[in-house]
Design an enzyme around this catalytic site. Sequence first.
Site, PDB file in Angstrom:
ATOM      1  N   PRO A 129       0.732  -0.909   0.049  1.00 16.02           N
ATOM      2  CA  PRO A 129       0.311  -0.075  -0.220  1.00 16.02           C
ATOM      3  C   PRO A 129       0.912   1.071   0.262  1.00 16.02           C
ATOM      4  CG  PRO A 129      -0.971  -1.974   1.698  1.00 16.02           C
ATOM      5  CD  PRO A 129       0.249  -2.068   1.343  1.00 16.02           C
ATOM      6  N   CYS A 130       0.435   2.315  -0.751  1.00 21.59           N
ATOM      7  CA  CYS A 130       1.743   2.728  -1.379  1.00 21.59           C
ATOM      8  C   CYS A 130       0.880   4.004  -0.845  1.00 21.59           C
ATOM      9  CB  CYS A 130       1.176   3.556  -2.810  1.00 21.59           C
ATOM     10  SG  CYS A 130      -0.556   3.669  -3.650  1.00 21.59           S
ATOM     11  N   GLN A 131       0.081   5.035   0.004  1.00 21.71           N
ATOM     12  CA  GLN A 131      -0.347   6.389   0.717  1.00 21.71           C
ATOM     13  C   GLN A 131       0.319   6.740   1.041  1.00 21.71           C
ATOM     14  OE1 GLN A 131      -2.402   3.512   1.118  1.00 21.71           O
ATOM     15  NE2 GLN A 131      -4.315   3.125   0.215  1.00 21.71           N
ATOM     16  N   PHE A 143       3.560   7.010   0.729  1.00 20.15           N
ATOM     17  CA  PHE A 143       4.550   7.582  -0.521  1.00 20.15           C
ATOM     18  C   PHE A 143       3.946   8.795  -2.025  1.00 20.15           C
ATOM     19  CE2 PHE A 143       5.579   3.651   0.472  1.00 20.15           C
ATOM     20  CZ  PHE A 143       6.922   3.494   1.385  1.00 20.15           C
ATOM     21  N   ASN A 198       5.158   0.219  -7.399  1.00 21.17           N
ATOM     22  CA  ASN A 198       4.516   1.727  -6.070  1.00 21.17           C
ATOM     23  C   ASN A 198       4.341   2.995  -7.436  1.00 21.17           C
ATOM     24  OD1 ASN A 198       4.645   2.732  -3.469  1.00 21.17           O
ATOM     25  ND2 ASN A 198       5.019   1.123  -3.346  1.00 21.17           N
TER      26      ASN A 198
END
Length: 420
Positions: A99-101, A103, A138
């Site tokens: 999960p990329c929130q 970044f 990502n």
Amino acid sequence: MAQILNINRTGKFIDLFSGCGGLSLGLMQAGWEGIFAIEKTEAAFSTLSSNLLSQGRYSYAWPDWLPRKNMEVGELIANHVDDLRELRGTVDLIAGGPPCQGFSTAGKRDPNDPRNKLAEQYIKVVELVRPSYLILENVRGFNLSFKKDESKGQEQNFPYSLVVKKKLEEIGYGVSFKVVKSSDWGVPQHRPRFILIAKYGVSSNDFDPFSDIDLFREKFLRAKGLRVDRPVSAGEAIQDLETFGKKLIPNEDSQRNGFYELSYQPPQHLNGFLSLVRAGLENESPNSMRLARHSDAVRSKFSDILKNCPRGVTVSKSYKAEMVIKKQAITPLCKDLPSATVTTLPDDIIHYAEPRILTVRENARLQTFPDWFEFTGAYTTGGKQRKNTCPRYTQVGNAVPPLLAEAMGLLIEVEMRRAI
């Protein structure tokens, strides 16, 4: 596709943080054999399971020791350390999109966001299994430095990609990464993505799977029947789903009544992109076609945006202020250009010709999911539930575009062939 690129070896992979299965689907389309996938949310795992665990077009070779249910990667590590170690020598690839929130350039980019640490769980599984190759996908922010905020004790002023690279090198992997534009690979949206590929037993200085990527890209697009000279546009991807002047019928795959959807009739002549996503369906209608029920006020506001704002460009701050639009970003599509990045928020994008948001299926088209792939669960959730659920719009927005995943899977297979 593998045969077109003269690849005859089938590799086996594990998918971590799999979401609804976009990365897995793309790898399977590239000829890879899936062993299992790990996803924590029940709704996303349900979609993955119904499409990739039902012995249909593609299916994982799921091991007996692993429950066929949603779980966190941390739970996999805690309960199956010995089982993971026993996989050594049998797994060619571990894939994943943590999960990329933390970044994302669309968010707060907090280096202390706990979700950033999920990449370390990915690395822990890599340590246990030791596959030949890795792929980590990502947002592009994964490769951007964080800004220091001394008031919050933030000292990290370098990309998290370098942290991951160093840790992988310490356990024996050569690492290479690149930010790619999804639109360069047949995906009808811009969507820049960070792609890391690693190989066990080599030095990073001697490993560059992206060295011939331009030539590979041309071969891939031609093999898929897509143009090389320009990207696929939003119109090419979803024009057959326009509703003006067409029959609408009650939507039946929703948990709520009173919604309608297009009575779908496929066009007589399919463009290259539609030929891909419609393959094998003939006259069947895809699911997740529910149209939003906008109020007259919302439709009027969307009509004003379509009339007054440049297409394919995020609505300006001044116009949002004038129209009392509180959203951070809203973009009217341009029919002749790729879409803005599909997100988990349905109202981030407005249809190019109709004053409405896109349907889940239209977003899925922009993400290159084939029409046979069916999404399950609620369409949307709001309020306090949003953080703990994964409705269809979120599943699609979080997914790796299967066509991009297929290309990267084939790129790794090319690298594997070089090593033989």
